[in-house]
Motif scaffolding. Structure first.
Motif, PDB file in Angstrom:
ATOM      1  N   UNK A 174     -42.445 -61.026 -28.275  1.00  0.00           N
ATOM      2  CA  UNK A 174     -42.427 -61.707 -27.700  1.00  0.00           C
ATOM      3  C   UNK A 174     -42.454 -62.134 -26.629  1.00  0.00           C
ATOM      4  N   UNK A 175     -40.584 -62.178 -26.660  1.00  0.00           N
ATOM      5  CA  UNK A 175     -39.957 -63.125 -26.030  1.00  0.00           C
ATOM      6  C   UNK A 175     -39.203 -62.162 -24.950  1.00  0.00           C
ATOM      7  N   UNK A 176     -39.977 -60.996 -25.001  1.00  0.00           N
ATOM      8  CA  UNK A 176     -39.743 -59.745 -24.198  1.00  0.00           C
ATOM      9  C   UNK A 176     -39.764 -59.629 -22.555  1.00  0.00           C
ATOM     10  N   UNK A 177     -39.798 -58.484 -22.169  1.00  0.00           N
ATOM     11  CA  UNK A 177     -40.387 -58.932 -20.401  1.00  0.00           C
ATOM     12  C   UNK A 177     -41.024 -57.606 -20.500  1.00  0.00           C
ATOM     13  N   UNK A 178     -42.461 -57.503 -20.639  1.00  0.00           N
ATOM     14  CA  UNK A 178     -42.507 -56.104 -20.625  1.00  0.00           C
ATOM     15  C   UNK A 178     -44.083 -56.976 -21.060  1.00  0.00           C
ATOM     16  N   UNK A 179     -44.782 -57.427 -19.933  1.00  0.00           N
ATOM     17  CA  UNK A 179     -46.538 -57.643 -20.417  1.00  0.00           C
ATOM     18  C   UNK A 179     -46.590 -58.244 -18.077  1.00  0.00           C
ATOM     19  N   UNK A 180     -46.210 -57.026 -17.707  1.00  0.00           N
ATOM     20  CA  UNK A 180     -46.681 -56.956 -15.916  1.00  0.00           C
ATOM     21  C   UNK A 180     -47.431 -56.083 -15.345  1.00  0.00           C
ATOM     22  N   UNK A 181     -48.289 -56.249 -14.486  1.00  0.00           N
ATOM     23  CA  UNK A 181     -49.326 -55.110 -14.044  1.00  0.00           C
ATOM     24  C   UNK A 181     -49.057 -55.164 -12.786  1.00  0.00           C
ATOM     25  N   UNK A 182     -48.982 -53.826 -12.549  1.00  0.00           N
ATOM     26  CA  UNK A 182     -48.127 -53.712 -11.549  1.00  0.00           C
ATOM     27  C   UNK A 182     -48.744 -51.961 -10.467  1.00  0.00           C
ATOM     28  N   UNK A 183     -48.668 -51.843  -9.166  1.00  0.00           N
ATOM     29  CA  UNK A 183     -49.002 -50.855  -8.914  1.00  0.00           C
ATOM     30  C   UNK A 183     -48.270 -50.312  -7.862  1.00  0.00           C
ATOM     31  N   UNK A 184     -47.792 -48.541  -8.422  1.00  0.00           N
ATOM     32  CA  UNK A 184     -46.836 -47.947  -7.304  1.00  0.00           C
ATOM     33  C   UNK A 184     -46.689 -46.875  -7.375  1.00  0.00           C
ATOM     34  N   UNK A 185     -47.321 -46.849  -6.133  1.00  0.00           N
ATOM     35  CA  UNK A 185     -47.316 -46.135  -5.030  1.00  0.00           C
ATOM     36  C   UNK A 185     -48.488 -45.260  -5.693  1.00  0.00           C
ATOM     37  N   UNK A 186     -49.941 -45.625  -6.256  1.00  0.00           N
ATOM     38  CA  UNK A 186     -50.843 -45.679  -6.614  1.00  0.00           C
ATOM     39  C   UNK A 186     -50.944 -45.407  -8.052  1.00  0.00           C
ATOM     40  N   UNK A 187     -49.617 -45.571  -8.657  1.00  0.00           N
ATOM     41  CA  UNK A 187     -49.785 -45.537  -9.972  1.00  0.00           C
ATOM     42  C   UNK A 187     -49.758 -46.833 -10.566  1.00  0.00           C
ATOM     43  N   UNK A 188     -50.567 -46.699 -11.646  1.00  0.00           N
ATOM     44  CA  UNK A 188     -50.671 -48.188 -12.147  1.00  0.00           C
ATOM     45  C   UNK A 188     -49.497 -48.638 -13.627  1.00  0.00           C
ATOM     46  N   UNK A 189     -49.021 -48.797 -13.502  1.00  0.00           N
ATOM     47  CA  UNK A 189     -47.704 -49.221 -14.323  1.00  0.00           C
ATOM     48  C   UNK A 189     -48.360 -51.062 -15.557  1.00  0.00           C
ATOM     49  N   UNK A 190     -47.934 -50.520 -16.547  1.00  0.00           N
ATOM     50  CA  UNK A 190     -48.558 -51.820 -17.613  1.00  0.00           C
ATOM     51  C   UNK A 190     -47.432 -51.556 -18.061  1.00  0.00           C
ATOM     52  N   UNK A 191     -47.408 -53.223 -18.309  1.00  0.00           N
ATOM     53  CA  UNK A 191     -46.077 -53.609 -19.638  1.00  0.00           C
ATOM     54  C   UNK A 191     -46.629 -53.608 -20.936  1.00  0.00           C
ATOM     55  N   UNK A 192     -45.733 -52.552 -21.980  1.00  0.00           N
ATOM     56  CA  UNK A 192     -46.427 -52.717 -23.375  1.00  0.00           C
ATOM     57  C   UNK A 192     -47.070 -53.664 -24.144  1.00  0.00           C
ATOM     58  N   UNK A 193     -46.530 -54.655 -23.623  1.00  0.00           N
ATOM     59  CA  UNK A 193     -47.089 -56.225 -23.601  1.00  0.00           C
ATOM     60  C   UNK A 193     -47.839 -57.143 -23.523  1.00  0.00           C
ATOM     61  N   UNK A 194     -48.721 -56.740 -22.254  1.00  0.00           N
ATOM     62  CA  UNK A 194     -49.641 -56.956 -21.558  1.00  0.00           C
ATOM     63  C   UNK A 194     -51.247 -56.771 -23.007  1.00  0.00           C
ATOM     64  N   UNK A 195     -51.980 -58.151 -23.173  1.00  0.00           N
ATOM     65  CA  UNK A 195     -52.652 -58.745 -24.092  1.00  0.00           C
ATOM     66  C   UNK A 195     -54.354 -57.751 -23.355  1.00  0.00           C
ATOM     67  N   UNK A 196     -54.496 -57.379 -24.221  1.00  0.00           N
ATOM     68  CA  UNK A 196     -55.740 -56.413 -23.239  1.00  0.00           C
ATOM     69  C   UNK A 196     -56.683 -57.517 -22.633  1.00  0.00           C
ATOM     70  N   UNK A 197     -57.395 -58.287 -22.555  1.00  0.00           N
ATOM     71  CA  UNK A 197     -57.367 -59.648 -22.216  1.00  0.00           C
ATOM     72  C   UNK A 197     -56.465 -59.886 -20.637  1.00  0.00           C
TER      73      UNK A 197
END
Length: 259
Positions: A50-73
């Protein structure tokens, strides 16, 4: 029953705990799978993420990068994600469950029916692990283990893609979930879940570039379901062929509209 619950604040601390307790410990993200049959854990030690920094959602040169802790909603509410991914997230009927579950957890759970894995497979998804290893989702599913996933990387988010789910009720278990994508160079990618033990690509069918009744027949002959409470083997073979053929037609229509 979980008897010890650790809350590391860094990825390094989490990895140290896992090395210390090994198979006695389980990663704990949203908890929606660990507390529910048939994915309920038997481990007595939980390592909270829960306290780890893995919930970001970013675009990187046309690639979608999603942190593994991102909630589905949270992911579904993000603008500009692939439409097929948005639809697949909606196949999880309960908004409460989508607010609890993480995308990394959905992948790691290795459920017998997962509504997200087919669309992730056809979008050429890769997984970045906490130890720095990068592997394809398909390779991970072929040899799953308890490595910590840190990021989900969608390499082909702009490919024309369609996904569908067949179930007897909105909240019921899926009989079949499938996804189809067409790349810029007209290569097909087809994946399904619900038939067999895990989600998979249909590489042999993809290479044939079939359509219509020929595709339906080829898909039906390529799968080997068994009779279960969701339907007979004959029904499953029939409905899978129909669904994948319809999804391919939808992909082609999307491609035509984009020209």
């Amino acid at each position: 029953m979980i008897e010890q619950f650790f809350r590391p604040t860094t990825i390094e601390q989490a990895m140290d705990l896992k090395r210390r307790f090994q198979h006695q410990a389980v990663w704990f993200a949203g908890g929606s799978k660990l507390n529910a049959t048939p994915t309920k854990t038997e481990c007595k030690i939980a390592i909270s993420l829960q306290n780890l920094p893995m919930n970001s959602i970013d675009w990187d040169n046309g690639t979608l990068r999603i942190g593994a802790l991102t909630k589905l909603q949270q992911l579904r509410d993000t603008p500009s994600i692939p439409q097929a991914l948005y639809e697949a997230l909606g196949f999880i009927y309960s908004r409460h469950l989508r607010n609890q579950s993480t995308i990394g957890g959905e992948i790691a759970a290795q459920q017998t029916e997962s509504v997200l894995l087919p669309v992730l497979l056809v979008l050429d998804t890769q997984l970045l692990c906490a130890d720095g290893q990068l592997l394809s989702l398909e390779d991970y599913l072929a040899a799953p283990d308890d490595r910590l996933l840190s990021e989900i990387i969608i390499k082909k988010p702009f490919d024309h893609c369609s996904t569908g789910k067949i179930s007897h009720s909105a909240a019921g278990w899926a009989v079949i979930t499938a996804a189809v994508a067409i790349s810029d160079n007209q290569e097909y990618r087809i994946a399904l879940d619900g038939v067999g033990e895990k989600a998979r690509r249909l590489h042999a069918i993809e290479s044939l570039t079939l359509a219509g009744e020929e595709l339906e027949k080829a898909v039906s002959n390529a799968i080997h379901p068994t009779d279960n409470l969701l339907g007979s083997a004959a029904y499953q073979r029939y409905i899978v062929g129909i669904l994948i053929s319809d999804l391919l037609t939808d992909c082609r229509q999307k491609e035509e509209r984009s020209k």
